[in-house]
Design a protein around this motif. Sequence first.
Motif, PDB file in Angstrom:
ATOM      1  N   ALA A  23     -29.600   0.311  17.993  1.00  0.00           N
ATOM      2  CA  ALA A  23     -28.708   0.886  17.298  1.00  0.00           C
ATOM      3  C   ALA A  23     -29.424   1.510  15.811  1.00  0.00           C
ATOM      4  N   ARG A  24     -30.728   0.786  15.280  1.00  0.00           N
ATOM      5  CA  ARG A  24     -31.187   1.844  14.175  1.00  0.00           C
ATOM      6  C   ARG A  24     -31.771   3.391  14.823  1.00  0.00           C
ATOM      7  N   ALA A  28     -32.864   5.713  12.418  1.00  0.00           N
ATOM      8  CA  ALA A  28     -33.964   6.344  12.202  1.00  0.00           C
ATOM      9  C   ALA A  28     -33.916   7.925  12.505  1.00  0.00           C
ATOM     10  N   ALA A  29     -33.929   8.383  13.035  1.00  0.00           N
ATOM     11  CA  ALA A  29     -33.719   9.926  13.463  1.00  0.00           C
ATOM     12  C   ALA A  29     -33.313  10.432  12.736  1.00  0.00           C
ATOM     13  N   THR A  30     -32.225  10.177  11.968  1.00  0.00           N
ATOM     14  CA  THR A  30     -31.601  11.314  11.028  1.00  0.00           C
ATOM     15  C   THR A  30     -32.232  12.546  10.213  1.00  0.00           C
ATOM     16  N   SER A  31     -32.545  11.573   9.605  1.00  0.00           N
ATOM     17  CA  SER A  31     -33.586  12.131   8.043  1.00  0.00           C
ATOM     18  C   SER A  31     -34.518  13.920   8.694  1.00  0.00           C
ATOM     19  N   MET A  32     -35.056  13.754  10.096  1.00  0.00           N
ATOM     20  CA  MET A  32     -36.324  14.446  10.680  1.00  0.00           C
ATOM     21  C   MET A  32     -34.986  15.499  11.360  1.00  0.00           C
ATOM     22  N   GLU A 145     -38.637  -1.696  11.640  1.00  0.00           N
ATOM     23  CA  GLU A 145     -39.648  -1.262  11.607  1.00  0.00           C
ATOM     24  C   GLU A 145     -39.716  -0.510  12.865  1.00  0.00           C
ATOM     25  N   LEU A 146     -40.026  -1.234  13.777  1.00  0.00           N
ATOM     26  CA  LEU A 146     -40.145  -0.827  15.181  1.00  0.00           C
ATOM     27  C   LEU A 146     -39.171   0.674  15.262  1.00  0.00           C
ATOM     28  N   SER A 147     -37.983   0.160  14.612  1.00  0.00           N
ATOM     29  CA  SER A 147     -36.881   1.507  15.638  1.00  0.00           C
ATOM     30  C   SER A 147     -37.216   2.974  14.412  1.00  0.00           C
ATOM     31  N   TYR A 148     -38.287   2.752  13.001  1.00  0.00           N
ATOM     32  CA  TYR A 148     -38.572   3.474  12.565  1.00  0.00           C
ATOM     33  C   TYR A 148     -39.298   4.330  12.851  1.00  0.00           C
ATOM     34  N   MET A 149     -40.602   3.400  14.141  1.00  0.00           N
ATOM     35  CA  MET A 149     -41.575   4.200  14.655  1.00  0.00           C
ATOM     36  C   MET A 149     -41.212   4.804  15.549  1.00  0.00           C
TER      37      MET A 149
END
Length: 391
Positions: A23-24, A28-32, A145-149
């Motif tokens: 779900a996250r 995590a992809a939003t900013s990019m 952390e894993l979601s943001y990777m």
Amino acid sequence: MQQFRRMLGLPGVRALMVLMFFARIPLAATSMVLTLLVAVGLGGSYGAAGLVGGVGTIGVAVGAPLMGHVVDRIGLRPMILLATACEGAFWLTARFMSYPVLLGTAFFFGLLALPTMSIARQAIAAMVPEELRRTAFSMDSISVELSYMVGPALAVLLATQLSPQAATTGLGCAVVVVGLLIAVFNPRVRADHEKADTARLPRREWLTPKFIGVLVVGGGAVFILAGVDVTMVAALRANGQLDWTGLLVVVICTASAAGGLVHGAVRRSLPQVVLMGLLGVLTIPAALFVGEWWLLALALVPSSALCAPTVATTGEEVARLAPVSMRGAATGLQSSAFTLGASIGAPSIGFVVDHTSPAWGFAVAGMGGVAIAAVAWLLGAGRSVKEPVAV
């Protein structure tokens, strides 16, 4: 690892952790995705992209407590369906927007965005007994952390192999799927023994200096992380080593996840404000190792190992201090604190780097963290964890 086995053996917790990891990823992809849409898809500047992101961030900071209040009043599922419809509609139509329209709608996108971070924390507080919450919140921090990777990498892959517009459509579809899955799963936000607790307490009775101190530490931790991210890129670029950015991110995320595992496995840990202070202190030495990427990676490992524990302890303390009937609003304020920490940390440390050097960026981020820990101590957060014993 007995603590983790016990925690994951609780009814519904394993499924919650897996669902929240996926779900996250859109979050995590939003900013990019926003950056690529404005800078590449619309041919704008990175400053223009940052402005859209900043407006959206303000919306998130305002909206998180409001969404939490909706959960407290009418339940989780109605809020999820509302947020999923609004955020999904934004991303599915973003490819057709001009820059002025995108900028004008960014605040409302943030205001009504799906608060996956708050949902996870509320569910953990309801589904996990207090003696295992440190372990659960540590696992949750590792999951983040894993979601943001994964999230930013997927965003770049879609944008480069297809187009930035395709990335926005993909993100919109992901948000809708994730929102519907959470609505179907409908995790508990109150334990069975908490359901009768419906008393509406005045905010002044629970939003105490101690609670504010917990929020200050949460925002301070993200302030350091955002400052380190900016400074890290600046240091690598200054030395012609920008190609190593991805590997450096993997190293520090792995260190953070390892720290979270240790924090979740022990029965007693350091107080939240001490973790915050150490996070700041251990960030400062990175200023001495900005020449080679691998030296910088090694220098950032100690401070990175304290990231997940500091964030996890913030969640643990919010769950312990907030009244059950106001848990949604309290976790929303926690999300707002994180958002504000990031929105202050990145530009302020970036300003330092622009006018001095990357070395000073690390130093100022660390010293700022120490100062924030001192403020939190004065507010009472230093006594917020029972039986403070070193790991």
